[in-house]
Design an enzyme around this catalytic site. Sequence first.
Site, PDB file in Angstrom:
ATOM      1  N   THR A   5       0.835  -1.200   0.000  1.00 58.54           N
ATOM      2  CA  THR A   5       0.000   0.000   0.000  1.00 58.54           C
ATOM      3  C   THR A   5       0.871   1.252   0.000  1.00 58.54           C
ATOM      4  OG1 THR A   5      -1.695  -1.200   1.214  1.00 58.54           O
ATOM      5  CG2 THR A   5      -1.851   1.190   1.221  1.00 58.54           C
ATOM      6  N   GLN A  14      -5.104  -7.068  -5.973  1.00 61.89           N
ATOM      7  CA  GLN A  14      -5.533  -7.496  -4.645  1.00 61.89           C
ATOM      8  C   GLN A  14      -6.768  -6.727  -4.231  1.00 61.89           C
ATOM      9  OE1 GLN A  14      -3.463  -6.514  -0.823  1.00 61.89           O
ATOM     10  NE2 GLN A  14      -3.016  -8.705  -0.761  1.00 61.89           N
ATOM     11  N   CYS A  23      -4.496  -7.608   6.088  1.00 57.99           N
ATOM     12  CA  CYS A  23      -4.359  -6.193   6.456  1.00 57.99           C
ATOM     13  C   CYS A  23      -4.655  -6.005   7.948  1.00 57.99           C
ATOM     14  CB  CYS A  23      -5.297  -5.332   5.620  1.00 57.99           C
ATOM     15  SG  CYS A  23      -5.112  -3.572   5.928  1.00 57.99           S
ATOM     16  N   LYS A  80      -4.034 -14.044   0.617  1.00 55.93           N
ATOM     17  CA  LYS A  80      -2.901 -13.692   1.473  1.00 55.93           C
ATOM     18  C   LYS A  80      -3.404 -13.578   2.908  1.00 55.93           C
ATOM     19  CE  LYS A  80       1.020 -10.507   1.865  1.00 55.93           C
ATOM     20  NZ  LYS A  80       0.932 -10.099   3.270  1.00 55.93           N
TER      21      LYS A  80
END
Length: 538
Positions: A201, A253, A284, A323
Amino acid sequence: MKPTHYDKNRLCPSLVQESAAKCFFGDRCRFLHDVGRYLETKPSDLGPRCVLFETFGRCPYGVTCRFAGAHLGPEGQNLVREERVQAPPVRNSLDRALQQQLRKRQVRFERAEQALRQLSRGPGTGPSPAAATPEVSGTEGALGQDGGDTQQALLEPGAGALASSSVQTCGPLTDEDIVRLRPCEKRKLDIGGKLYLAPLTTCGNLPFRRICKRFGADVTCGEMAVCTNLLQGQTSEWALLRRHPCEDVFGVQLEGAFPDTMTKCAELLNRTIEVDFVDINVGCPIDLVYKKGGGCALMNRSAKFQQIVRGMNQVLDVPLTVKIRTGVQERVNLAHRLLPELREWGAALVTLHGRSREQRYTKLADWQYIEQCVTAASPMPLFGNGDILSYEDANRAMQTGVAGVMIARGALLKPWLFTEIKEQRHWDISSSERLAILQDFTRYGLEHWGSDTQGVEKTRRFLLEWLSFLCRYVPVGLLERLPQRINERPPYYLGRDYLETLMASQKAADWIRISEMLLGPVPPNFVFLPKHKANAYK
């Protein structure tokens, strides 16, 4: 941050684009229409060469370009090199007609709705005859794109045989209208043993990915995109999906918390963009995502997680990857229980970051646990991620049995890490070579974000974000022992020359100084707030 003083004397876009039609707003337009007055207040050029003009034969920013002297004629006209004129090669841009349809909610997601209906009845329930052969409206289901005909056939992807009744379509009949791929017939994602650049990010933008591709990254992935923003047609979010031609194996993603939005977004991307795989972000850790039920929170919401994976897998024609982290809490590992389920739900590949959400970066990645998870995931390939900063680290990671390694912070500290791993050596890179890498980044950034004031300052902003990581690198020639560890913070030291010392500085003011060497002086009232640091520059 965008300089606010520049908006006071901004040229009207109708003049910048050299449109034959007059300004739509007329006298009500808040921008300048006097080119001479604009040039009086415009900041001086930053250099004699325009990257866009040299690369594409024409600069679309005209007189507003901060390198306009390279392509303005004697009377202020924008020059064009006919022999070099070409369209920018970046793919996966947002079409204006599609954006309008998304904003007005006129796009139909029939495959997604069919998959969601089936999932609401339970994952083991087969599709009803009505769901297998729906009636499709060719005009309402279209997206204004060339790929619109592929979503007309809404047969159940899991069905092994052809539908007994015909599907009503509009337009020429193709094989895709009748035959849908079964899961076992999907294109395989064969990236075993390859170097995978993590979706980062802010810093994992297209110019940075081009740098990493040049140094040997095999697989790249776009930054995390929020599915609800994509469904709303937000330009800034769709920009995260752009792909450069050098990215031969590329994925995007997605982040989301609910099966309906994630499945619809997957169907939308399946129709409109070119990717080799789609990845679900279940790693995240930030509160903004976690408290809404996305990211790591999905590891504790197994019912929703299952619906998201199954639903997206049904509507996608490309492999689906996931992920994840070891878990949410530090001492409660969940990955080993989720991996067999993900394999059953249809994931083609899983990447495991060897940390929990709770510990963030306070401890080293747990590669012993990743080694245990390789057995739990088999035969599904598992990639490992965490604390790889040298070829020795990569070699130790591969000894755990993982199919490959994903590199994240290591690539931010030293993007030439991919070369080191492939050539099995330590590269004592000089400060001038590192400055050349930053020069290439600024050139790629001006190509991507533009060469006007807004584009230059956006390039500067992302350059400064990257410099806040690059300063942690310690040159090989100065180390007492090899290799450098990713969690080590060296004391203040003097480099072998002035530039090397400047690049090692932890002060934001010195990062600004480096950016001024590449992009000229910063504008007045310039503010830089690094996303991952408390120190700021004003």
